[in-house]
Design a protein around this motif. Sequence first.
Motif, PDB file in Angstrom:
ATOM      1  N   ILE A  57     -26.063  -1.613   6.537  1.00  0.00           N
ATOM      2  CA  ILE A  57     -25.360  -0.460   7.099  1.00  0.00           C
ATOM      3  C   ILE A  57     -24.079  -0.987   7.712  1.00  0.00           C
ATOM      4  CG2 ILE A  57     -25.453   1.414   8.786  1.00  0.00           C
ATOM      5  CD1 ILE A  57     -28.566   1.170   8.612  1.00  0.00           C
ATOM      6  N   SER A  58     -22.946  -0.607   7.135  1.00  0.00           N
ATOM      7  CA  SER A  58     -21.640  -1.031   7.641  1.00  0.00           C
ATOM      8  C   SER A  58     -20.997   0.124   8.389  1.00  0.00           C
ATOM      9  CB  SER A  58     -20.723  -1.441   6.490  1.00  0.00           C
ATOM     10  OG  SER A  58     -21.280  -2.518   5.777  1.00  0.00           O
ATOM     11  N   TRP A  59     -20.364  -0.173   9.524  1.00  0.00           N
ATOM     12  CA  TRP A  59     -19.709   0.876  10.285  1.00  0.00           C
ATOM     13  C   TRP A  59     -18.526   1.394   9.469  1.00  0.00           C
ATOM     14  CZ3 TRP A  59     -23.865  -0.485  12.073  1.00  0.00           C
ATOM     15  CH2 TRP A  59     -24.127  -1.460  13.021  1.00  0.00           C
ATOM     16  N   GLY A  60     -18.313   2.688   9.484  1.00  0.00           N
ATOM     17  CA  GLY A  60     -17.243   3.326   8.733  1.00  0.00           C
ATOM     18  C   GLY A  60     -17.824   4.171   7.608  1.00  0.00           C
ATOM     19  N   GLU A  61     -17.008   4.442   6.602  1.00  0.00           N
ATOM     20  CA  GLU A  61     -17.438   5.268   5.468  1.00  0.00           C
ATOM     21  C   GLU A  61     -17.653   4.401   4.239  1.00  0.00           C
ATOM     22  OE1 GLU A  61     -14.993   8.713   4.831  1.00  0.00           O
ATOM     23  OE2 GLU A  61     -14.781   9.047   6.989  1.00  0.00           O
ATOM     24  N   VAL A  98     -21.892   7.799   2.906  1.00  0.00           N
ATOM     25  CA  VAL A  98     -22.467   7.394   4.182  1.00  0.00           C
ATOM     26  C   VAL A  98     -21.356   7.157   5.203  1.00  0.00           C
ATOM     27  CG1 VAL A  98     -23.911   5.681   5.356  1.00  0.00           C
ATOM     28  CG2 VAL A  98     -24.388   6.284   2.970  1.00  0.00           C
ATOM     29  N   ARG A  99     -21.525   7.738   6.386  1.00  0.00           N
ATOM     30  CA  ARG A  99     -20.665   7.478   7.553  1.00  0.00           C
ATOM     31  C   ARG A  99     -21.549   6.862   8.619  1.00  0.00           C
ATOM     32  NH1 ARG A  99     -18.879  12.260  10.284  1.00  0.00           N
ATOM     33  NH2 ARG A  99     -17.951  10.784  11.691  1.00  0.00           N
ATOM     34  N   ALA A 100     -21.154   5.723   9.136  1.00  0.00           N
ATOM     35  CA  ALA A 100     -21.940   5.076  10.189  1.00  0.00           C
ATOM     36  C   ALA A 100     -21.020   4.642  11.316  1.00  0.00           C
ATOM     37  CB  ALA A 100     -22.689   3.871   9.618  1.00  0.00           C
ATOM     38  N   GLY A 101     -21.479   4.834  12.527  1.00  0.00           N
ATOM     39  CA  GLY A 101     -20.701   4.418  13.681  1.00  0.00           C
ATOM     40  C   GLY A 101     -21.417   4.766  14.961  1.00  0.00           C
ATOM     41  N   TRP A 102     -20.707   4.578  16.049  1.00  0.00           N
ATOM     42  CA  TRP A 102     -21.306   4.658  17.379  1.00  0.00           C
ATOM     43  C   TRP A 102     -20.835   5.895  18.118  1.00  0.00           C
ATOM     44  CZ3 TRP A 102     -24.990   1.160  18.522  1.00  0.00           C
ATOM     45  CH2 TRP A 102     -25.081   0.079  17.655  1.00  0.00           C
ATOM     46  N   GLU A 103     -21.776   6.477  18.860  1.00  0.00           N
ATOM     47  CA  GLU A 103     -21.474   7.625  19.703  1.00  0.00           C
ATOM     48  C   GLU A 103     -22.358   7.524  20.947  1.00  0.00           C
ATOM     49  OE1 GLU A 103     -20.807  11.865  18.147  1.00  0.00           O
ATOM     50  OE2 GLU A 103     -22.892  11.873  18.841  1.00  0.00           O
ATOM     51  N   ILE A 128     -25.166   6.178  14.769  1.00  0.00           N
ATOM     52  CA  ILE A 128     -25.372   7.375  13.957  1.00  0.00           C
ATOM     53  C   ILE A 128     -25.071   7.011  12.514  1.00  0.00           C
ATOM     54  CG2 ILE A 128     -24.724   9.789  13.582  1.00  0.00           C
ATOM     55  CD1 ILE A 128     -25.761   9.264  16.442  1.00  0.00           C
ATOM     56  N   VAL A 129     -25.990   7.328  11.603  1.00  0.00           N
ATOM     57  CA  VAL A 129     -25.779   7.112  10.173  1.00  0.00           C
ATOM     58  C   VAL A 129     -25.972   8.455   9.488  1.00  0.00           C
ATOM     59  CG1 VAL A 129     -26.472   5.832   8.122  1.00  0.00           C
ATOM     60  CG2 VAL A 129     -26.684   4.762  10.382  1.00  0.00           C
ATOM     61  N   GLU A 130     -24.865   9.005   8.966  1.00  0.00           N
ATOM     62  CA  GLU A 130     -24.885  10.297   8.286  1.00  0.00           C
ATOM     63  C   GLU A 130     -24.769  10.049   6.791  1.00  0.00           C
ATOM     64  OE1 GLU A 130     -21.419  12.193   9.891  1.00  0.00           O
ATOM     65  OE2 GLU A 130     -22.362  12.547  11.840  1.00  0.00           O
ATOM     66  N   SER A 131     -25.703  10.579   6.020  1.00  0.00           N
ATOM     67  CA  SER A 131     -25.708  10.406   4.559  1.00  0.00           C
ATOM     68  C   SER A 131     -25.744  11.783   3.905  1.00  0.00           C
ATOM     69  CB  SER A 131     -26.931   9.595   4.127  1.00  0.00           C
ATOM     70  OG  SER A 131     -26.971   8.347   4.795  1.00  0.00           O
ATOM     71  N   GLU A 132     -24.855  11.985   2.922  1.00  0.00           N
ATOM     72  CA  GLU A 132     -24.812  13.264   2.223  1.00  0.00           C
ATOM     73  C   GLU A 132     -24.736  13.037   0.718  1.00  0.00           C
ATOM     74  OE1 GLU A 132     -22.376  16.495   3.744  1.00  0.00           O
ATOM     75  OE2 GLU A 132     -21.811  15.167   5.403  1.00  0.00           O
ATOM     76  N   ALA A 133     -25.445  13.895  -0.017  1.00  0.00           N
ATOM     77  CA  ALA A 133     -25.401  13.862  -1.477  1.00  0.00           C
ATOM     78  C   ALA A 133     -25.973  15.161  -2.017  1.00  0.00           C
ATOM     79  CB  ALA A 133     -26.215  12.689  -2.028  1.00  0.00           C
ATOM     80  N   ASN A 134     -25.189  15.894  -2.781  1.00  0.00           N
ATOM     81  CA  ASN A 134     -25.684  17.042  -3.539  1.00  0.00           C
ATOM     82  C   ASN A 134     -26.725  17.887  -2.814  1.00  0.00           C
ATOM     83  OD1 ASN A 134     -24.189  16.490  -6.003  1.00  0.00           O
ATOM     84  ND2 ASN A 134     -25.438  14.644  -6.046  1.00  0.00           N
ATOM     85  N   ASN A 135     -26.300  18.617  -1.798  1.00  0.00           N
ATOM     86  CA  ASN A 135     -27.181  19.516  -1.044  1.00  0.00           C
ATOM     87  C   ASN A 135     -28.266  18.797  -0.267  1.00  0.00           C
ATOM     88  OD1 ASN A 135     -25.757  21.775  -1.951  1.00  0.00           O
ATOM     89  ND2 ASN A 135     -27.002  21.871  -3.801  1.00  0.00           N
TER      90      ASN A 135
END
Length: 181
Positions: free
Chosen positions: A114-118, A126-131, A136-143
């Motif tokens: 998991i690398s920070w950034g997009e 995948v977007r990963a970073g700190w809050e 936080i790791v956000e993953s999106e694909a086709n609904n």
Amino acid sequence: MKHLTLILLLVFGACSSKPLDVSNPQNVDFTGVWILDSENSDVVPDMRNRPVKPPRRRIANKDDPRIRSMIQAGGSGIEFVVHDFEILRAERLDIEQNRDSMGVRYHPGVYRDISWGERQRGLWEVRAGWEEGNLIVESEANNLTVVETHRRERDYLVVDVAIRADGEDFAFKRVFDRLTR
């Protein structure tokens, strides 16, 4: 149930609206060996062979071989997520972390970086970073959307996993104890 729905709406509503920090401002460190605390973790049910609701939206990339095979097999998005996100069935995590990424070896399962950034991870964006001290790791694909929130609570690693798939929302909490040697 209303409380869970509200939490999921807030989590999914926050996706992409607030930029994640690609540095680790609070120097949170997840490095170590972590063992599942099954008493404090949600049980992830067997999602195979469950009835599938038709998707609310059109599937964006029917040409992707993995999506095409899922459609042809009549598979559900949640089955797909459970297969790709091994945090949902891991009993042990071996984590190595540095300033810009984290490597996780899932047991059972495989290694994930998991690398920070997009980044693009297979068909997942995948977007990963700190809050606020949480990874936080956000993953999106086709609904399909998966948001993993990793946080430290004393000697525990808590991973909240919020999923939107098959027109439904799911949430699971996984708690891991640090293995002391």
